[in-house]
Design a protein around this motif. Sequence first.
Motif, PDB file in Angstrom:
ATOM      1  N   HIS A  28       0.820  -1.208   0.000  1.00  0.00           N
ATOM      2  CA  HIS A  28       0.000   0.000   0.000  1.00  0.00           C
ATOM      3  C   HIS A  28       0.863   1.272   0.000  1.00  0.00           C
ATOM      4  CE1 HIS A  28      -3.464   2.537   1.004  1.00  0.00           C
ATOM      5  NE2 HIS A  28      -2.698   3.130   1.907  1.00  0.00           N
ATOM      6  N   SER A  76      -0.665  -3.676   8.604  1.00  0.00           N
ATOM      7  CA  SER A  76      -0.305  -2.566   9.485  1.00  0.00           C
ATOM      8  C   SER A  76      -1.217  -2.556  10.703  1.00  0.00           C
ATOM      9  CB  SER A  76      -0.428  -1.235   8.733  1.00  0.00           C
ATOM     10  OG  SER A  76      -0.350  -0.154   9.637  1.00  0.00           O
ATOM     11  N   THR A 116      -1.847  -0.174  12.621  1.00  0.00           N
ATOM     12  CA  THR A 116      -2.456   1.136  12.850  1.00  0.00           C
ATOM     13  C   THR A 116      -3.567   1.473  11.857  1.00  0.00           C
ATOM     14  OG1 THR A 116      -0.673   2.167  11.566  1.00  0.00           O
ATOM     15  CG2 THR A 116      -0.409   2.067  13.967  1.00  0.00           C
ATOM     16  N   ASP A 117      -3.326   1.187  10.556  1.00  0.00           N
ATOM     17  CA  ASP A 117      -4.325   1.614   9.565  1.00  0.00           C
ATOM     18  C   ASP A 117      -4.908   0.480   8.736  1.00  0.00           C
ATOM     19  OD1 ASP A 117      -2.065   1.104   8.095  1.00  0.00           O
ATOM     20  OD2 ASP A 117      -1.680   3.191   7.583  1.00  0.00           O
ATOM     21  N   VAL A 176      -3.751  -1.696   6.470  1.00  0.00           N
ATOM     22  CA  VAL A 176      -3.355  -1.944   5.082  1.00  0.00           C
ATOM     23  C   VAL A 176      -2.232  -2.969   5.064  1.00  0.00           C
ATOM     24  CG1 VAL A 176      -4.061   0.347   4.316  1.00  0.00           C
ATOM     25  CG2 VAL A 176      -1.704  -0.020   5.087  1.00  0.00           C
ATOM     26  N   ARG A 184     -12.193  -5.340  13.755  1.00  0.00           N
ATOM     27  CA  ARG A 184     -12.228  -3.906  13.498  1.00  0.00           C
ATOM     28  C   ARG A 184     -13.633  -3.413  13.141  1.00  0.00           C
ATOM     29  NH1 ARG A 184      -7.344  -1.200  11.906  1.00  0.00           N
ATOM     30  NH2 ARG A 184      -5.492  -2.506  12.204  1.00  0.00           N
TER      31      ARG A 184
END
Length: 265
Positions: free
Chosen positions: A154, A179, A181-182, A184, A245
Amino acid sequence: MPLYTADALVLRTYKLGEADRIVVFLTSDRGKKRGVAKSARRPRSRFTGALEPLTHVRLAYFEKETRELVSLNYAEPVRSPMSGPGEAVHYASYFAELIDEWSPADDPNETLYRLGASVVDAMALGTSPELLARYFEYWVLRLQGVYPPHLACHLCGTRFTARASADAPADGKAGAWLSPTDGVLTCAGCAEGLGGRPSGARLSPDALSFLALARQSGPRELVERNVAGPVLAELEALHRLLMARHLERELKSLRVLRELRRHGH
């Protein structure tokens, strides 16, 4: 009150009164419905054998605009996941609960319906339920726009290697990382944190190869496939993270599957 006929997948049922059941089902053309199956709990009910989770049925129901519940007239089983391996019943409940979670009421979703029906067919052919679970999770998450692109990093655009090769890194850095955190997927270089080591859930080249297969194939094509246990475990870990999530609770059927594994089933 108009009578509708449809192909449908049974998602779940629960008791109503002394002899009836509420049935939640996904139709091929009019979305998810909730209806009353009169006398469904009686020994000689006309619904016998048709209301198990993920059973593909042909049914008829009456629907009135001012009423939340439809009235089931009949339901005839077309294909049942119960004809698959012994653990199929538990996985069928899991697949049905996933569909139920991701399908709003009265919102037609033919693609999700066809996915569920094709998985029922594959289970009846004897396809490994765990293999189908990773396939089904992938497609449900992808249809909901949750699955991250898995062809290239990404951040830098480097294409992932979907198969281990002679020139692949020998340090375990081939593949992709989710990832933390985000959400991807990135290559090892972009995923490196403190100490120069990638962080996040990893997908090996073999796991990426499975995703490439799932993206291009139907579940029937998995019948003869043999995917290693560690690869399925990687995919399961990734899918659990993605579902966590977006869902506010753990699925009841997941807890059941976990208990079965704990006891060696």
